[in-house]
Design an enzyme around this catalytic site. Sequence first.
Site, short mmCIF file in Angstrom:
data_model
loop_
_atom_site.label_atom_id
_atom_site.label_comp_id
_atom_site.label_asym_id
_atom_site.label_seq_id
_atom_site.Cartn_x
_atom_site.Cartn_y
_atom_site.Cartn_z
N GLU A 166 -33.65 57.04 -16.33
CA GLU A 166 -34.30 58.37 -16.40
C GLU A 166 -33.78 59.32 -15.33
OE1 GLU A 166 -35.62 59.87 -18.58
OE2 GLU A 166 -35.71 58.06 -19.78
C1 LIG Z 1 -32.10 48.78 -18.28
C2 LIG Z 1 -31.64 50.15 -18.59
C3 LIG Z 1 -32.28 50.91 -19.55
C4 LIG Z 1 -31.84 52.19 -19.89
N1 LIG Z 1 -32.44 52.88 -20.90
C5 LIG Z 1 -31.83 54.01 -21.36
C6 LIG Z 1 -32.30 54.64 -22.56
O1 LIG Z 1 -33.28 54.22 -23.18
N2 LIG Z 1 -31.61 55.72 -23.03
C7 LIG Z 1 -30.52 56.21 -22.38
O2 LIG Z 1 -29.92 57.17 -22.88
N3 LIG Z 1 -30.07 55.66 -21.23
C8 LIG Z 1 -30.70 54.57 -20.71
N4 LIG Z 1 -30.24 53.97 -19.57
C9 LIG Z 1 -29.13 54.59 -18.86
C10 LIG Z 1 -29.56 55.20 -17.53
O3 LIG Z 1 -30.33 56.33 -17.74
C11 LIG Z 1 -28.27 55.45 -16.72
O4 LIG Z 1 -27.81 54.18 -16.31
C12 LIG Z 1 -28.50 56.37 -15.55
O5 LIG Z 1 -28.79 57.66 -15.99
C13 LIG Z 1 -27.27 56.42 -14.64
O6 LIG Z 1 -26.10 56.58 -15.36
P1 LIG Z 1 -24.88 55.57 -15.11
O7 LIG Z 1 -25.41 54.19 -15.17
O8 LIG Z 1 -23.77 55.92 -16.00
O9 LIG Z 1 -24.46 55.83 -13.61
P2 LIG Z 1 -23.48 57.00 -13.10
O10 LIG Z 1 -23.83 58.28 -13.71
O11 LIG Z 1 -22.07 56.53 -13.24
O12 LIG Z 1 -23.87 57.06 -11.56
C14 LIG Z 1 -23.39 56.10 -10.61
C15 LIG Z 1 -23.90 56.49 -9.22
O13 LIG Z 1 -23.42 57.77 -8.86
C16 LIG Z 1 -24.48 58.64 -8.55
N5 LIG Z 1 -24.16 59.98 -9.07
C17 LIG Z 1 -23.66 60.31 -10.28
N6 LIG Z 1 -23.53 61.62 -10.38
C18 LIG Z 1 -23.95 62.16 -9.23
C19 LIG Z 1 -24.08 63.48 -8.74
N7 LIG Z 1 -23.76 64.53 -9.48
N8 LIG Z 1 -24.57 63.65 -7.49
C20 LIG Z 1 -24.94 62.60 -6.75
N9 LIG Z 1 -24.83 61.33 -7.15
C21 LIG Z 1 -24.35 61.11 -8.38
C22 LIG Z 1 -25.69 58.08 -9.24
O14 LIG Z 1 -26.90 58.47 -8.62
C23 LIG Z 1 -25.44 56.59 -9.15
O15 LIG Z 1 -25.88 56.09 -7.92
C24 LIG Z 1 -30.71 52.72 -19.19
C25 LIG Z 1 -30.07 51.98 -18.20
C26 LIG Z 1 -30.50 50.71 -17.91
C27 LIG Z 1 -29.75 49.91 -16.88
#
Ligand SMILES: Cc1cc2nc3c(=O)[nH]c(=O)nc-3n(C[C@H](O)[C@H](O)[C@H](O)COP(=O)(O)OP(=O)(O)OC[C@H]3O[C@@H](n4cnc5c(N)ncnc54)[C@H](O)[C@@H]3O)c2cc1C
Length: 607
Positions: A450
């Site tokens: 989220e």
């Molecule tokens: C168990 C689980 C359930 C989930 N359920 C859903 C769901 O129902 N629907 C859905 O659509 N998604 C879902 N997700 C996805 C989840 O919302 C994302 O994993 C999350 O938004 C982060 O995206 P990412 O994993 O690609 O990390 P990334 O976006 O690659 O981020 C990696 C790191 O970089 C940091 N970062 C990235 N961009 C910035 C920025 N601009 N400024 C500062 N820091 C930054 C982040 O804070 C993080 O620490 C789920 C994930 C998991 C693990």
Amino acid sequence: MPIYTPPLRDQQFVLHEVLGAVDVLRQMPRYAELDADTLNQVIEEAGKFCAEQLLPINQTGDAEGCRYDASSRTVTAPAGFKQAYERFCEAGWPGLAADAEYGGQALPHLLQIAFYEMQYSTNQAWAMYPGLTIGASECLHVFGTPEQNELFLTKLVSGQWTGTMCLTEPHCGTDLGMLRTKAEPQADGSYKLTGNKIFISSGEHDLAENILHLVLARLPGAPAGTKGISLFLVPKFLPKLPTTGKGREATVGERNGIYCGGIEHKMGIHGNATCQMVLEGATGWLVGEANKGLPAMFVMMNGARLGVGVQGLGITEVAYQNAAAYAKDRIQGRSLSGPKAPDKPADPIIVHPDVRKMLLTARAYAEGGRIFAYWVALMADMQHSATSEEDKAFGADMMALMTPIVKAFMTDNGFRCASECLQVLGGHGYVREWGMEQFVRDARINMIYEGTNTIQSLDLIGRKVLMDNGAKLKKFGKLVQAFAEEHGTSTEMSEFITPLADLGDKVTKLTTELGMKALANQDEVGAAAVDYLRVVGHLVYGYFWARMAQVALAKIKADGDKVDPFYTAKLATARFYFQRLLPETAYHIRAARSGAKNLLELPAELF
Ligand SMILES: Cc1cc2nc3c(=O)[nH]c(=O)nc-3n(C[C@H](O)[C@H](O)[C@H](O)COP(=O)(O)OP(=O)(O)OC[C@H]3O[C@@H](n4cnc5c(N)ncnc54)[C@H](O)[C@@H]3O)c2cc1C
């Protein structure tokens, strides 16, 4: 198996003695008939459901996990999950706060949040199936056409169909502007969707007869970035409409081209299916306007952010209850000030100051989080149902300001508290039997999904505070100021009012300073954001803890020796909060003010 007692006494204290929830709600025509008994009865029944139906399948669901069958591309939830869901629907719980027009009970969001708390205490993985469904309903409620609502919303409100949110793709998580899933318009007004989504919670399961996916995708020729994203409704089974009768009497028809390609093997919430979803020319329908999908999805995302924050609260409460019970029972060592249980070979570990510190940390964050989350829910009710435009706007502003704080502050605290409560059990906390390690694993995801807590912090300082020159924050500040003025002359209250007012001043100064720095370099905002959210989080908790302390003090004064020990405990916890937890703001203010240079001067290649 871990224990859990619904915290009814504290819930009632918050609702009736501090927030005066019934009076606030009764001013809204939708809740004009509501009374305290109804609120109490609903919460009591909800608590019973959680303790009796959800708790017994939490640990077993974690051990068993979800099963994926590649041949049918289906997922089976752990044993007992489907039965609990059936009971949940039979009792009408899915539509607790939904409009009567769609089959709901039209009760306040406040009750929904109180119910969420208990669901997340007893089984976070299970609670995510109906939780996302409610989020999908809220989005449709605002953006669905009357036909879509008659058909789809009624199915979600009854719980017959569940909902999901499909945003994330392998190459895009935080940065949704890069998403690639395509939607091709069809002659009949529908769309064919093609693409890959990952990490979709509750994307496939056997709890309900159909799943309604809310999918973000791009139309042909859509602008690049977030301005070219549209929102679509994509059901697992296409609805079969009756020749006569209403959409709500639809049944499930042909299988649609959206499938689960596999499930993730993850750290926690094993009972919830985290799915890779493949869209193979799936039929979908546009929700809201073309290219305005992200603002529409934000209705679901904001609701989900509040829900996730409450997951942090739920875990804190259950971890606390288990750690406190253990600490009163486990005997090890003697109290430094002399034996407290001389008849036993050792004292219970609750005599040790540091064990108490861990317990009180969890208790203070649970009780502070509860009143905060319930107040925010009351603001949601005000935003939707107040009569005056002024009250509606106030509710909306507070919701906007507080959403990132609920999400990030409460989940950071939730993970920390689960870990501290595990520590109370020593090595026994680390092994599966007591259930504490599950709480720690389950709590960890709440800081990530989220929108990560970093993204929440950027949202708070950037969009919610600096973008409107602090107008919403000032509105909240006025509540703090009014409370401080009302009780500022009371000597008994000075131990709470003085640090609260002092923190209020510091937040004002810090906000101004960061606003000035941001004008010169936006990285200054990114460097300060996480610390800033913690500081503002404490201002909010400080305000609510001071209010609770004031009610407890008045009761202690009125009832003397006969006072219910509940109030004595409340006052002691308030003191702990102000003396031991709130002071961490000094560190965070210093860190926030230290600037971006100490984070950015090291070249990336030297990491
Ligand atoms: C168990 C689980 C359930 C989930 N359920 C859903 C769901 O129902 N629907 C859905 O659509 N998604 C879902 N997700 C996805 C989840 O919302 C994302 O994993 C999350 O938004 C982060 O995206 P990412 O994993 O690609 O990390 P990334 O976006 O690659 O981020 C990696 C790191 O970089 C940091 N970062 C990235 N961009 C910035 C920025 N601009 N400024 C500062 N820091 C930054 C982040 O804070 C993080 O620490 C789920 C994930 C998991 C693990």
